[in-house]
Scaffold this motif. Structure first.
Motif, PDB file in Angstrom:
ATOM      1  N   ILE A   1       0.850  -1.193   0.000  1.00 40.30           N
ATOM      2  CA  ILE A   1       0.000   0.000   0.000  1.00 40.30           C
ATOM      3  C   ILE A   1       0.886   1.243   0.000  1.00 40.30           C
ATOM      4  O   ILE A   1       1.838   1.338   0.781  1.00 40.30           O
ATOM      5  CB  ILE A   1      -0.924   0.025   1.238  1.00 40.30           C
TER       6      ILE A   1
ATOM      7  N   ARG B   1      -1.887  -1.625  -3.817  1.00 39.73           N
ATOM      8  CA  ARG B   1      -2.914  -0.595  -3.724  1.00 39.73           C
ATOM      9  C   ARG B   1      -2.232   0.769  -3.702  1.00 39.73           C
ATOM     10  O   ARG B   1      -1.452   1.065  -2.789  1.00 39.73           O
ATOM     11  CB  ARG B   1      -3.756  -0.756  -2.447  1.00 39.73           C
TER      12      ARG B   1
ATOM     13  N   GLN C   1     -10.390   3.914   3.321  1.00 42.77           N
ATOM     14  CA  GLN C   1     -10.436   2.788   2.387  1.00 42.77           C
ATOM     15  C   GLN C   1      -9.310   1.798   2.637  1.00 42.77           C
ATOM     16  O   GLN C   1      -9.404   0.626   2.247  1.00 42.77           O
ATOM     17  CB  GLN C   1     -10.344   3.286   0.943  1.00 42.77           C
TER      18      GLN C   1
ATOM     19  N   ASP D   1      -9.255  -2.261   2.319  1.00 37.82           N
ATOM     20  CA  ASP D   1      -8.285  -2.983   1.504  1.00 37.82           C
ATOM     21  C   ASP D   1      -7.625  -4.112   2.293  1.00 37.82           C
ATOM     22  O   ASP D   1      -7.453  -5.228   1.788  1.00 37.82           O
ATOM     23  CB  ASP D   1      -7.212  -2.032   0.982  1.00 37.82           C
TER      24      ASP D   1
ATOM     25  N   ASP E   1     -10.228  -6.930   3.035  1.00 37.21           N
ATOM     26  CA  ASP E   1     -10.474  -7.733   1.836  1.00 37.21           C
ATOM     27  C   ASP E   1      -9.299  -8.656   1.538  1.00 37.21           C
ATOM     28  O   ASP E   1      -9.483  -9.832   1.179  1.00 37.21           O
ATOM     29  CB  ASP E   1     -10.730  -6.826   0.632  1.00 37.21           C
TER      30      ASP E   1
END
Length: 260
Positions: A204, A231, A246, A250, A253
C-alpha cells in the motif's frame, strides 16, 4: 484512544507494548510495526479498527528509542533494521506470547517486517501488509528527511513528536534522522529479502508520498514468491492508513481472500 500500555523486558531493557483484544479471535495476531518516527501511539485507532473488523487480536510495541521504551544505542548502525528484525522482534513476540502472526508494517516498520520474514527468523508469519515500505534508498526519500529535519529544528514538529516520545524526543528524532542521512546509508538495500518471502503480501502506498515512490512496491512485487497485491491510494501521503479509511477495507479484503 489506545489501550493502556504494558511493558516487557527485552535484552535487559524496557519495551512499551499495546494489546488490542477482541471478544472473538481468529488464529493469527495482527502485529503492528511502526514507522521511523512512530510509536504505539502513532497508529491512532487503526489497530483497534482493524482488529474489530477482522476479529483478530492486535499487538504493537515501541522500538528502543521510541515512545516509552528504553533508549536506543546511538548512533544507529546502517543495519539497524536488520538488527530489529532478526534479533529484537523475535524476542518481543516470544515474550508477548504471540505465535502465528500477520505483520503490518509502516515505512521502516514495513522494511523490518520484510527482513524478518525473508530472513526466515520464524515460520509463524502468515501474511505481510506493507504500508509505504522501503527496500532501497531513493533521492526523494533523502530529500523528504532533509525537509523534516528542517521542520524539526525551525518549526513546531518537535512539540508534536514529543507527544509520541515521552522519554527523549531528541533521542528519537536524531537517532533515526542521522542514520538515514548518513552517506553510508545510501547503499542500503534489502531487495534480496523479498526474494525469500513466500506468504501473501499486500503493498500500500499513497501517490503523494513525500518519502518514496511506487518503485519500492514494484521492486517487492517482482521478487516475492507468494501472492501479491498492490494498492495505490490517490491523494494520500506517507501514512495513507491514517488519512484514508479505504485502507482498512483494503486490508480486510486482502486478509479475507488470502488467510483462512
Amino acid at each position: 484512544m489506545s489501550p493502556p500500555s504494558t511493558y516487557i523486558d527485552v535484552e535487559g531493557r524496557r519495551v512499551q507494548c499495546c494489546h488490542y483484544d477482541v471478544p472473538i479471535r481468529n488464529e493469527s495476531t495482527l502485529v503492528f510495526l511502526h514507522e521511523g518516527l512512530g510509536s504505539t501511539a502513532a497508529w491512532r485507532d487503526f489497530p483497534q479498527t482493524l482488529s474489530a473488523r477482522t476479529l483478530r487480536a492486535g499487538f504493537s510495541y515501541s522500538r528502543f528509542g521510541y515512545g516509552d521504551s528504553a533508549a536506543a544505542q546511538l548512533p544507529r548502525p546502517v543495519r539497524f533494521m536488520h538488527d530489529e528484525a532478526e534479533q529484537v522482534l523475535p524476542k518481543v513476540l516470544e515474550q508477548s506470547g504471540i505465535g502465528s502472526s500477520i505483520l503490518i508494517g509502516h515505512s521502516d516498520g514495513a522494511s523490518i517486517a520484510l527482513i524478518h520474514t525473508g530472513a526466515a527468523v520464524d515460520s509463524n508469519v502468515r501474511a505481510l501488509v506493507l504500508i509505504a515500505p522501503h527496500v532501497f534508498v531513493e533521492d526523494v526519500t533523502v530529500g523528504g528527511i532533509q525537509s523534516i529535519r528542517r521542520r524539526y529544528l525551525h518549526e513546531d514538529l518537535r512539540c508534536k513528536l514529543a507527544r509520541l516520545h515521552v522519554r527523549d524526543v531528541d533521542h528519537s528524532f536524531f537517532g533515526w534522522c542521522d542514520v538515514w542521512l548518513s552517506p553510508q546509508f545510501r547503499d542500503w538495500d534489502i531487495q534480496a529479502y523479498a526474494e525469500r518471502v513466500d506468504v501473501p503480501v499486500l503493498l500500500i502506498q499513497g501517490d503523494a508520498d513525500e518519502y518514496g515512490t511506487a518503485r519500492q512496491l514494484d521492486a517487492i512485487a517482482q521478487r516475492v514468491r507468494g501472492p501479491v497485491e498492490q494498492r495505490i491510494v490517490p491523494g494520500a501521503g506517507h501514512a495513507p492508513h491514517l488519512t484514508h479509511p479505504q485502507v482498512v477495507d483494503d486490508v480486510v479484503d486482502f486478509l479475507q481472500s488470502n488467510i483462512v
